[in-house]
Every structure is written in structure tokens, then in C-alpha cells.
Design an enzyme around this catalytic site. Structure first.
Site: not given
Ligand code: UDP
Length: 329
Positions: A120, A144
Site C-alpha cells: 500500500s 492499517y
């Protein structure tokens, strides 16, 4: 090829399945349906080349044997979104970190030929330079981002130590049809499309001048499939972006409708913009879908978001309480 897609019932995963089946490959899907939905693969019902197994990737004993004879693994299963990762960091660690080791170990045992990891761009946090290259400093802002980055680190170590062929792709703001609409407050497209369907105003954060590298999902899948076919490339990280960055105001303009402004949140960058020179040079990959084209496709399929939660200023304020509490200075 015999391929396996973790998270294959999810947003990006189901598009990967579409592409792999279209190319004639066999596809095994592992998904625990935590945020994915079996209806994302409904159009392949009865296809003998597709097998779906409902299991969590961290349940190693359950999933390990499914990797026997697999050539390519696309590891796309993960828990997403900022707020729930702040509220439930152990769950995120379990899925995104333990789940990744579990997948890596299954790949090692069964000598999977190539692995693509969905990393990510959130690892860059608030970067110093735009477009942002792969070499930028890691500045994770919330759990996250940390868990996706740890998953990436594990992949690179497994690549080195166990001599496995693994490529990490750092996705930038992925959007497209079937973008997730689970109960949690998440990515902007699901929020705005539900608001459009209900004739409500768009909850624009700040002044809406912040920009995002919105990358259409089929471009993301195309980058992954391009990478998996290159056995000469391993242990590398690639940014995957649209080659552009677009303001939230521009997105609203394309969707059409009224705006309600809501407060800016801590830890959010004013810009995300991938430097895609490396992927272009190494894999000769370029994105194809502009925001204008992507939004048009989403509007043609807007009925998908009929059951999506409808957010407004108050419910967003409530849902983002922990965001302000923990990430605010
Ligand atoms: N955003 C917004 N309204 C919302 C949700 C998001 O204006 O209700 C904005 C947000 O400030 C950000 C962009 O949309 O600039 C993308 O947000 P998302 O959560 O999809 O991705 P991320 O911020 O993690 O890049």
C-alpha cells in the site's frame, strides 16, 4: 497457469479473477468474506476453471494444501480502512501480517513459482516529494499502513532467505466497480456514490483541493499480471498509480451534485501521487484508464451501491472520533 487469488471475492481480487479467467488460467480463490462478497464472482458461476474456498488466510492448516500445484499467487486478501485499524489493531495484525506469513509459508512449502503482494502507498504517509518514488521514507500513520508495510517486509525477507520469486506492488487509491461497501466508513468512492444515489450532498473533507492518485482497478490488475509474467524480476517494489493526481473537487464535478464540507482529518496527506518511472522502465507498464473514463464506468454501474451505507456529516463525525483522538497532535 494454475493461479491462486487470496481475497478473490473482494474488490480488487474479483477483478484479478476476471482477468485471469479471461486469459484462460485456472483460478483458486481463498476468501473469508469479511469484506468480500460472493456476488462479486456471481458472473463466473458454473465455470469449471474457478474454485472458491471460504477460509481466512491466517488459518494456515485450512489453506495450506490449496497451494499444491499452484504456479502464481496474487495475495490480495487484507483488512482495509483507517478507522477500524485504529480500533482493532490486533485483528489487522492477524489478517495482514500473520495472514501474509501464512500465505508465504504455504507458497514455500508448495514451491509456488511467483507471488504478487498487494502493498500500500499508505506507507509513505505524508511524503516530502511528489510524485513520490519507491525510495521515499516510510512514514506509516495508522495501524492499517503499518500492517501492510510489515507484510511487504516479510515478503522481501522470504524472497531473500528462501529464494522465492516475489514482487511487491504499492497500490495508490484504487477505485472501480465493486469498490467495497461494507459497514465501515471507508474510501471516498463508496461514500460519494451512495450519497449520489440518495440525492444527498457529498461530504467533502477540508476544501476539497487535496488530490489523490485515483487508479482504476483494471489498471492495478494489469500491473500485477504484467509483473507476474516477468520471471527475471523479483524482490522489487513498484508503485502502481494512474500517472496523475486529481482533486476531490474535480471528482465531485465529474459526479455532479451539491457539497457539504467536513473537517480535515489529522494524518491525511494533501496529495498522493505515484512516481511510476520505475514500473514503466522495468516492466514497460503504463496505466490506461483516466479518472474521467473510470468515473463514467462507475456511474454506469451505480446500482451496485444501492445497499451501501449512507454517510452524512454527523455519522462521519461519530465514525471518525478515534481518528481525531489518536492521530491528532
Ligand atoms: N474524502 C472526502 N470525503 C469523504 C471521504 C474522503 O472528501 O467522505 C477525501 C479524503 O479527504 C481524501 C480523499 O477523499 O482526500 C480520498 O480518501 P480515501 O479515504 O478514499 O483515501 P485516502 O485518504 O486513504 O488516500
Amino acid at each position: 497457469m494454475k493461479t491462486l487469488v487470496t481475497g478473490g471475492c473482494g474488490f480488487i481480487g474479483s477483478h484479478a479473477v476476471d482477468r485471469l479467467l479471461a486469459e484462460g488460467h485456472e483460478v483458486t480463490v481463498i476468501d473469508n468474506l469479511s469484506s468480500g462478497n460472493i456476488r462479486n464472482l456471481e458472473h463466473h458461476k458454473g465455470n469449471p476453471k474457478l474454485q472458491v474456498h471460504i477460509a481466512g488466510i491466517e488459518e494456515h492448516a485450512k489453506i495450506e494444501s490449496l497451494f499444491a500445484g499452484i504456479d502464481w499467487v496474487f495475495h490480495l486478501a487484507a483488512l482495509a480502512d483507517i478507522v477500524p485499524s485504529i480500533e482493532k489493531p490486533m485483528q489487522y495484525h492477524n489478517s495482514n501480517v500473520n495472514g501474509t506469513i501464512s500465505v508465504l509459508e504455504a507458497c514455500r512449502k508448495h514451491q509456488v513459482k511467483r507471488i504478487i503482494y498487494s502493498a500500500s502507498s499508505s506507507c509513505y504517509g505524508i511524503p516530502d516529494s511528489f510524485p513520490t518514488p519507491e525510495t521515499a521514507e516510510i512514514r506509516c500513520q495508522y495501524p492499517y499502513a503499518v500492517t501492510k508495510y510489515l507484510g511487504e517486509e516479510y515478503c522481501l525477507y522470504w524472497e531473500q532467505i528462501y529464494k522465492m520469486n516475489i514482487t511487491c506492488m504499492r497500490f495508490f487509491n484504487v477505485y472501480g466497480t465493486r469498490a467495497r461497501t461494507s459497514g465501515t466508513y471507508g474510501a471516498v468512492f463508496g461514500v460519494f456514490l451512495a450519497q449520489k444515489l440518495n440525492n444527498k450532498s457529498y461530504t467533502v473533507v477540508g476544501d476539497g483541493k487535496q488530490t489523490r492518485d485515483f487508479t482504476y482497478v483494471t489498471d492495478i490488475v494489469d500491473a500485477c499480471v504484467t509483473a507476474v509474467k516477468r520471471d527475471d524480476v523479483s524482490g522489487q517494489i513498484f508503485n502502481v498509480g494512474s500517472g496523475n493526481t486529481y482533486s476531490i473537487n474535480r471528482l465531485v464535478q465529474l459526479l455532479g451534485g451539491e457539497i457539504t464540507y467536513i473537517p480535515k482529518r489529522p494524518g491525511e496527506p494533501d496529495c498522493t501521487f505515484a512516481d511510476t518511472k520505475k514500473i514503466h522502465k522495468t516492466l514497460n507498464w503504463t496505466p490506461k484508464v483516466s479518472l474521467e473514463e473510470g468515473v463514467k464506468i462507475m456511474l454506469e454501474n451505480i446500482d451496485y451501491w444501492k445497499e451501501a451505507p449512507l454517510w452524512d456529516t454527523n455519522s462521519i463525525a461519530e465514525a471518525t472520533k478515534d481518528w481525531f483522538k489518536y492521530l491528532g497532535k
